[in-house]
Design an enzyme around this catalytic site. Structure first.
Site, PDB file in Angstrom:
ATOM      1  N   GLU A   1      -7.336   0.304  -7.232  1.00 17.01           N
ATOM      2  CA  GLU A   1      -6.536  -0.656  -7.202  1.00 17.01           C
ATOM      3  C   GLU A   1      -6.131  -1.678  -7.990  1.00 17.01           C
ATOM      4  OE1 GLU A   1      -4.745  -0.688  -3.312  1.00 17.01           O
ATOM      5  OE2 GLU A   1      -3.831   1.447  -3.406  1.00 17.01           O
TER       6      GLU A   1
ATOM      7  N   ASP B   1      -3.187   7.637   3.041  1.00 14.52           N
ATOM      8  CA  ASP B   1      -3.298   6.008   3.392  1.00 14.52           C
ATOM      9  C   ASP B   1      -2.695   5.805   4.151  1.00 14.52           C
ATOM     10  OD1 ASP B   1      -2.882   3.716   2.682  1.00 14.52           O
ATOM     11  OD2 ASP B   1      -1.864   3.616   0.717  1.00 14.52           O
TER      12      ASP B   1
ATOM     13  N   GLU C   1       3.097  -0.489   7.968  1.00 13.98           N
ATOM     14  CA  GLU C   1       3.432  -0.055   6.577  1.00 13.98           C
ATOM     15  C   GLU C   1       4.213   0.565   6.238  1.00 13.98           C
ATOM     16  OE1 GLU C   1       0.084  -0.471   3.830  1.00 13.98           O
ATOM     17  OE2 GLU C   1       1.779  -0.059   1.933  1.00 13.98           O
TER      18      GLU C   1
HETATM   19  O1  GCW Z   1      -2.026   1.362   1.683  1.00 11.86           O
HETATM   20  C1  GCW Z   1      -1.947   0.352   0.845  1.00 11.86           C
HETATM   21  C2  GCW Z   1      -1.611  -0.687   0.630  1.00 11.86           C
HETATM   22  C3  GCW Z   1      -1.987  -1.522   0.136  1.00 11.86           C
HETATM   23  C4  GCW Z   1      -3.538  -2.109   0.545  1.00 11.86           C
HETATM   24  C5  GCW Z   1      -4.328  -1.245   0.129  1.00 11.86           C
HETATM   25  C6  GCW Z   1      -5.908  -0.636   0.869  1.00 11.86           C
HETATM   26  C7  GCW Z   1      -4.738  -4.213   0.566  1.00 11.86           C
HETATM   27  O2  GCW Z   1      -0.130  -0.569   0.099  1.00 11.86           O
HETATM   28  O3  GCW Z   1      -1.681  -3.298   0.144  1.00 11.86           O
HETATM   29  O4  GCW Z   1      -4.176  -3.378   0.244  1.00 11.86           O
HETATM   30  O5  GCW Z   1      -3.814  -0.006   0.719  1.00 11.86           O
HETATM   31  O6  GCW Z   1      -6.229  -0.276   1.743  1.00 11.86           O
HETATM   32  O7  GCW Z   1      -6.322  -1.601  -0.389  1.00 11.86           O
END
Ligand code: GCW
Length: 754
Positions: free
Chosen positions: A306, A385, A413
């Site tokens: 990312e 995720d 989240e």
């Molecule tokens: O779940 C996603 C989140 C990001 C996060 C990423 C990760 C810290 O939306 O905000 O970044 O995973 O786990 O690195």
């Protein structure tokens, strides 16, 4: 009584009442060291409140330290027995001492053994951390630790590294704020680039972590930007200050680092992990860290993920990158948590050949065996995720020569952002107990526990070498500077549960919830000085300190504490036990995931990610929905699993219903194993989920004004339940309407769909 002083953090699972049983007894503490000091102080505070006594015999001191009434024979002995031989003399019954001593020798640095014989409760540990965990075990036992005789019981953590990962930013991020995906206020560590300035809160936090079984934490976000990079250099003192605060509770500090730090700090032109200058830079940084923090835990790294920098830029792989950092830490016994959350976040939605679920496996399994012994590969529990329902990540099954850690997310989240009640203990328990090779074969918990060690007293999880075992568990924190720590007061249970499950993955998550309820909402017995008006906290009604429902708090004789407790316990179980599945019912169906509003991820937006670059699609069209991840006709992801799951997930008939749309694209009238069609299941669960939330709300309302819980806490939960209901209705209506419009299939029960 639960404190309601809004200016101080809520006591969570450690209100003073939790120490009532210990504090009322006569305790003898044997041993030296910081953590033994902590044990002695804890007992000292409890006895001052509840009228017992405490004495301490140290290895060095000739005269015992004393607090409280003198010379009362001890009926609680907490003793260090480093060589397995219990200390001589004092109140320790010799026979119990040698039995326990024999146990303790094999329990490692965090284990402890206890028994009760002849009116004396004895707890032995080989190392100070064991004594501290033993103390908190006694807190959980409460009066049961001091009743009838207890046979010898031995305890040690199943997972040696149990780490809380904070996504706390130093600077306020323009989009993510002070805490990335934080739903509980600001950071307890940082505010606007500086330390948050509340050391007492950090100490209290460490105490809570120790009491649920955690032993490590990172203090900054895995996305390392701006000032956070400088925690390695000129802001190191800030990290050392946190380490000093948490050390007395056995918590080691780890740091998230930016792989390109030597470049971003302007000190080198490259961050190539094979460049000697880079290696020397990190070695020096590690040296500085250990000078300031001798028990520093290590680094956590999000690399090539990312947008975070990583070794790919230099045509190196993840093993090159992780090993370089591991080599810098190895002389000091530190570890690198290298995250496996690597995928293409710039995918073209038109490209059906790329499957985000496959990515971590494809990137990392070829590297198995190449990582240093002090590298831990940190794997999110599911392949995508942290969705409300995902299969277990196959990476965990395919890297036998790598230390693996399981990463779970307490910050909600994707599970209601601490506005919705969502007790995740049952989810994590399912993951930890999952047996990828079938029943009777290793579980996920055993994979991250690593090979059993011989209890030789090696430092917990940080020794390096194959014998250092697995990588344990990492949980993304749900904590902030909110009064209740977690925004939603009931979300405290998630942090508590994750620690308990990391210590003992076989625990029943509902029993863990019971522990949390008993500790957090203690029954105040008659005669408790704290239940007198004006004593202790601010005199707000607490559990059991009130009269019958509807009477004034602390009003005297008509108390029915047992009935009150059962009412409260029943209410909390009714709200929480099934709350994860309830959340699942009204959100994305059958494992398909997402359908959340892009960016902040709260609330429904069925197509919000459908044409985006993030690789999280549901592929709904007029005929059907779901992602074909089969070997036969899809992305082949099912082939990443060992048998029997590889075939079970592949088979439309055998795939578990709750993951059907994760693995298969099916027509709306496909009949599930449950007998319902997919589309009817979607309608039914969405109606049922909302109804369930409405029932939760009514149940909570029933105890309003009863004094069963503190009024402010009740109000906070009530507000959030109202929002949960609003949001659940929105989910129900958007999802049901979407699928009615796509499929044209009416609801069999003729309910209102828009
Ligand atoms: O779940 C996603 C989140 C990001 C996060 C990423 C990760 C810290 O939306 O905000 O970044 O995973 O786990 O690195």
């Amino acid at each position: 009584m639960t404190s309601t002083d809004p200016s101080r953090p809520h006591p969570a699972w450690l209100p003073p009442e939790a120490f009532r049983a210990i504090g009322a007894h006569h305790t003898l503490v044997y041993g030296d060291g910081t953590l033994v000091d902590t044990v002695y102080d804890e007992v000292g505070r409890a006895r001052a409140r509840y009228g017992g006594t405490v004495r301490r015999l140290s290895g060095q001191a000739t005269e015992p330290e004393r607090a409280g009434a003198d010379e009362t024979p001890a009926d609680l002995v907490l003793a260090l027995a480093p060589t397995g031989s219990p200390p001589a003399g004092g109140a320790l019954p010799a026979e119990v001492g040698s039995e326990l001593g024999a146990e303790v020798a094999g329990l490692g640095p965090e284990g402890f053994a206890l028994a009760r014989r002849g009116g004396v409760t004895v707890l032995l540990a080989a190392a100070p951390a064991g004594l501290l965990y033993g103390l908190f075990h006694l807190v959980r036992l409460g009066p049961a630790a001091f009743g009838a005789d207890r046979p010898v019981e031995a305890h040690r953590p199943a997972l040696r590294l149990r780490l809380v990962s904070h996504w706390d930013n130093l600077d306020v991020h323009p989009v993510m704020g002070q805490v990335e995906r934080g739903y509980a206020g600001g950071s307890i560590f940082w505010r606007d680039g500086a330390p948050a300035g509340d050391p007492e809160r950090i100490r209290a936090y460490a105490r809570l972590l120790a009491a649920c079984g955690m032993n490590a934490m990172t203090v900054n976000n895995v996305n390392v930007h701006g000032t956070a990079t400088r925690l390695l250099t000129d802001r190191l003192d800030d990290v050392a200050a946190i380490a000093d605060l948490v050390r007395p509770y056995g918590i080691r500090v780890h740091l998230s680092v930016n792989f390109a730090a030597p470049v971003s700090l302007g000190e080198l032109p490259t961050a190539d992990p094979l460049d000697e200058r880079v290696r020397a830079w990190w070695a020096k940084a590690a040296g500085r860290l250990y000078e300031a923090i001798p028990d520093f835990g290590g680094f956590m790294v999000k690399a090539d993920s990312e947008g975070q920098p990583g070794p790919y830029r230099y045509r190196r792989d993840h093993a090159d990158g992780a090993n370089m950092l591991a080599d810098a830490l190895a002389p000091f016994g530190g570890v690198v948590h290298w995250r496996a959350f690597v995928y293409n976040h710039r995918q073209d939605w038109r490209d059906r050949s790329t499957d985000r679920a496959r990515a971590a496996y494809d990137h990392f399994t070829p590297l198995d065996g190449r990582f240093r012994d002090n590298v831990i590969l940190q794997v999110k529990h599911g392949p995508i995720d942290f969705q409300v329902r995902e299969p277990v990540s196959p990476v965990l099954t395919a890297m036998p020569n790598t230390r693996l850690a399981l990463e779970v997310q307490a910050t909600q989240e994707y599970t209601g952002q601490q506005r919705h009640v969502c007790y995740l203990g049952p989810y994590w328990s399912e993951v930890l107990r999952f047996a990828p090779w079938g029943p009777g074969r290793p579980t996920v918990a055993s994979l991250v526990a690593g090979p059993a060690d011989d209890g030789d007293g090696a430092p917990a999880g940080n020794g390096g070498g194959a014998s250092a075992g697995g990588g344990g568990l990492v949980v993304v924190s749900n904590v902030g500077d909110d009064h209740y720590w977690t925004g939603h007061p009931l979300a405290q249970a998630n942090l508590y549960a994750v620690g308990r499950l990391a210590w003992a993955p076989d625990l029943d998550p509902v029993a863990v919830l019971d522990e949390w309820i008993d500790l957090t909402f203690p029954a105040s017995a008659t005669g408790d000085p704290d239940s007198e008006p004006g004593a202790g906290s601010d005199g707000e009604p607490g559990i059991g300190s009130d009269g019958e429902l509807g009477t004034e708090p602390d009003s005297g004789s008509d108390r029915k504490p047992d009935a009150d407790r059962e009412t409260l316990r029943g209410t909390l179980h009714a709200l929480m036990d099934d709350s994860w599945r309830t959340y699942e019912r009204y959100t994305a169906p059958l494992g398909v995931g997402f359908m959340v509003a892009p960016g902040h991820h709260y609330g429904p937006d069925v197509d919000g990610y459908e044409y985006s670059r993030w690789g999280t699609y549901h592929f709904a069209d007029r005929d059907g929905v779901g992602v074909d991840r089969t070997r036969a006709s899809g992305t082949g992801f099912t082939g990443q699993y060992p048998q029997p799951w590889s075939d079970r997930y592949e088979s439309l008939a055998d795939c578990p219903d709750n993951l059907l749309l994760f693995f298969h694209h099916v027509p709306y009238r496909h009949v599930l194993r449950s007998g319902a069609t997919v589309v009817q299941h979607i309608y039914d669960t969405h109606f049922a989920g909302v109804d369930q939330v409405a029932r939760m709300r009514r149940r909570w309302d029933r105890i309003g004004g009863s004094g069963l819980v503190d009024a402010a806490l009740h109000a906070r939960v009530a507000d959030r339940l109202a929002e949960q209901q609003r949001c659940a209705e929105e989910w129900r209506d958007q999802v049901n309407t979407y699928f009615l419009r796509k499929s044209g299939v009416p609801d069999a029960h003729g309910r209102r769909i828009h």
